[in-house]
Write an enzyme that holds these catalytic residues in place. Structure first.
Site, PDB file in Angstrom:
ATOM      1  N   ASP A  46      34.591  75.465 -12.493  1.00  0.00           N
ATOM      2  CA  ASP A  46      34.857  74.655 -13.683  1.00  0.00           C
ATOM      3  C   ASP A  46      33.608  73.916 -14.149  1.00  0.00           C
ATOM      4  O   ASP A  46      32.756  73.530 -13.339  1.00  0.00           O
ATOM      5  CB  ASP A  46      35.951  73.629 -13.391  1.00  0.00           C
ATOM      6  CG  ASP A  46      37.346  74.217 -13.564  1.00  0.00           C
ATOM      7  OD1 ASP A  46      37.460  75.439 -13.708  1.00  0.00           O
ATOM      8  OD2 ASP A  46      38.321  73.440 -13.545  1.00  0.00           O
ATOM      9  N   HIS A  70      37.382  76.053 -21.184  1.00  0.00           N
ATOM     10  CA  HIS A  70      37.749  74.788 -20.524  1.00  0.00           C
ATOM     11  C   HIS A  70      37.713  73.644 -21.529  1.00  0.00           C
ATOM     12  O   HIS A  70      37.437  72.511 -21.158  1.00  0.00           O
ATOM     13  CB  HIS A  70      36.794  74.533 -19.359  1.00  0.00           C
ATOM     14  CG  HIS A  70      37.314  73.577 -18.314  1.00  0.00           C
ATOM     15  ND1 HIS A  70      38.626  73.547 -17.914  1.00  0.00           N
ATOM     16  CD2 HIS A  70      36.673  72.617 -17.584  1.00  0.00           C
ATOM     17  CE1 HIS A  70      38.780  72.621 -16.975  1.00  0.00           C
ATOM     18  NE2 HIS A  70      37.617  72.036 -16.775  1.00  0.00           N
ATOM     19  N   HIS A 128      33.796  73.056  -8.059  1.00  0.00           N
ATOM     20  CA  HIS A 128      33.072  72.364  -9.138  1.00  0.00           C
ATOM     21  C   HIS A 128      31.572  72.277  -8.775  1.00  0.00           C
ATOM     22  O   HIS A 128      31.103  71.246  -8.292  1.00  0.00           O
ATOM     23  CB  HIS A 128      33.609  70.942  -9.323  1.00  0.00           C
ATOM     24  CG  HIS A 128      35.032  70.870  -9.766  1.00  0.00           C
ATOM     25  ND1 HIS A 128      36.089  70.913  -8.896  1.00  0.00           N
ATOM     26  CD2 HIS A 128      35.567  70.761 -11.016  1.00  0.00           C
ATOM     27  CE1 HIS A 128      37.223  70.827  -9.570  1.00  0.00           C
ATOM     28  NE2 HIS A 128      36.937  70.734 -10.860  1.00  0.00           N
TER      29      HIS A 128
END
Length: 233
Positions: A53, A103, A196
Site C-alpha cells: 500500500d 488506493h 507498507h
C-alpha cells in the site's frame, strides 16, 4: 415518568447499537453492505497475493529487484498524488509486470463523502495508473480499509470489488522477524498479505518482504497478483 425514562433508555440503546454496528461495518475486512469484497480466495493451490500500500516512492527501486529474485508478482495499491509526484517509479512497477491498484488520489478515509468526491478520487487515480502503461484490471483498496455505503455503491455500479486483506503483520509488530513469523503462522492458500514498505527508511520492511518471500517459497508457495488470485476462486 417511568415510561418516559424507559423509552429514552431504548432510544439511547438503539443509537449505541447503531453506532457500534456502523463502526464495525466501516472497519470490517470481510463484509460490506453490498457489492463484491475480496479479502482472500478459497483455493487448493499454494498461491498467495503479496500487496503493498501507498507510494510509489524511491523504495520501489529496492522492492522490484527483490521480487524479481524470487520470480514473484505483486500488487501495488498506489496513491494518485504520489503517482503524480513519482511517475518514474510507478512506470517501473508496470514495466516489471506487476499489478497496479487504486488506493485513492489523496488517501483520505472514504466514509461520509459525497458521490462526486468518491468518483473523482477513484477516476483521477485510474487515469494516472493508465499513464504508467499498466493495461490490466484496476482493483481498488480503500484507504485504511474504511468503507460504508457510498464507496461500495460506486464500486458495485462499476463492476469492481473492494479489495482488503487477510494478513497484515504491520498492525501488530514492528520488527521484521515478528512480522515474518506472523505471516508464517496465518498463511494459507489464497491469502492476501498487506505490507507498507513505501515510507520505511529503516530497512525493516525490506527485510520483512525478503523474509516472507524466502519463507513461503520454501513452503512451496507462489506469489501472484490479486487479479490472478481472484481467477483461481
Amino acid at each position: 415518568m417511568r415510561k418516559k425514562l424507559a423509552v429514552m433508555s431504548l432510544i439511547v440503546l438503539f443509537v449505541v447499537v447503531l453506532l457500534l454496528g456502523t463502526y464495525k461495518l466501516m472497519n470490517s475486512r470481510t463484509i460490506q453492505l453490498f457489492g463484491g469484497l475480496t479479502y482472500q480466495v478459497s483455493t487448493k493451490q499454494k498461491v498467495v497475493a503479496l500487496t503493498f500500500d501507498d507510494g510509489p516512492t524511491k523504495n520501489v527501486e529496492d522492492i522490484l529487484p527483490l521480487l524479481k529474485a524470487y520470480n514473484a508478482k505483486a500488487t501495488f495499491f498506489l496513491i494518485g498524488k504520489e503517482i503524480k509526484k513519482n511517475p518514474a517509479e510507478a512506470k517501473r512497477i508496470a514495466a516489471a509486470g506487476h499489478q497496479i491498484g487504486n488506493h485513492s488520489y489523496s488517501h483520505q478515509r472514504m466514509i461520509f463523502k459525497s458521490p462526486s468526491y468518491i468518483k473523482e478520487e477513484i477516476e483521477k487515480t485510474d487515469q494516472l495508473i493508465r499513464q504508467t502503461g499498466f493495461q490490466g484490471e484496476i482493483d481498488f483498496r480503500p484507504p485504511n480499509g474504511k468503507k460504508l455505503v457510498g464507496l461500495p455503491y460506486y464500486l458495485n455500479k462499476h463492476d469492481r470489488d473492494t479489495i482488503t486483506w487477510s494478513i497484515e503483520p504491520d498492525s501488530y509488530y514492528s520488527s521484521s522477524k515478528d512480522k515474518i513469523n506472523d505471516v508464517e503462522k496465518k498463511v494459507k492458500p489464497g491469502s492476501i498479505i498487506l505490507i507498507h514498505p513505501m515510507y520505511d527508511k529503516s530497512g525493516e520492511e525490506l527485510k520483512t518482504i525478503k523474509g516472507i518471500l524466502q519463507s513461503l517459497s520454501n513452503k512451496g508457495y507462489k506469489f501472484v497478483t490479486v487479479n490472478e488470485l481472484q481467477k483461481m476462486n
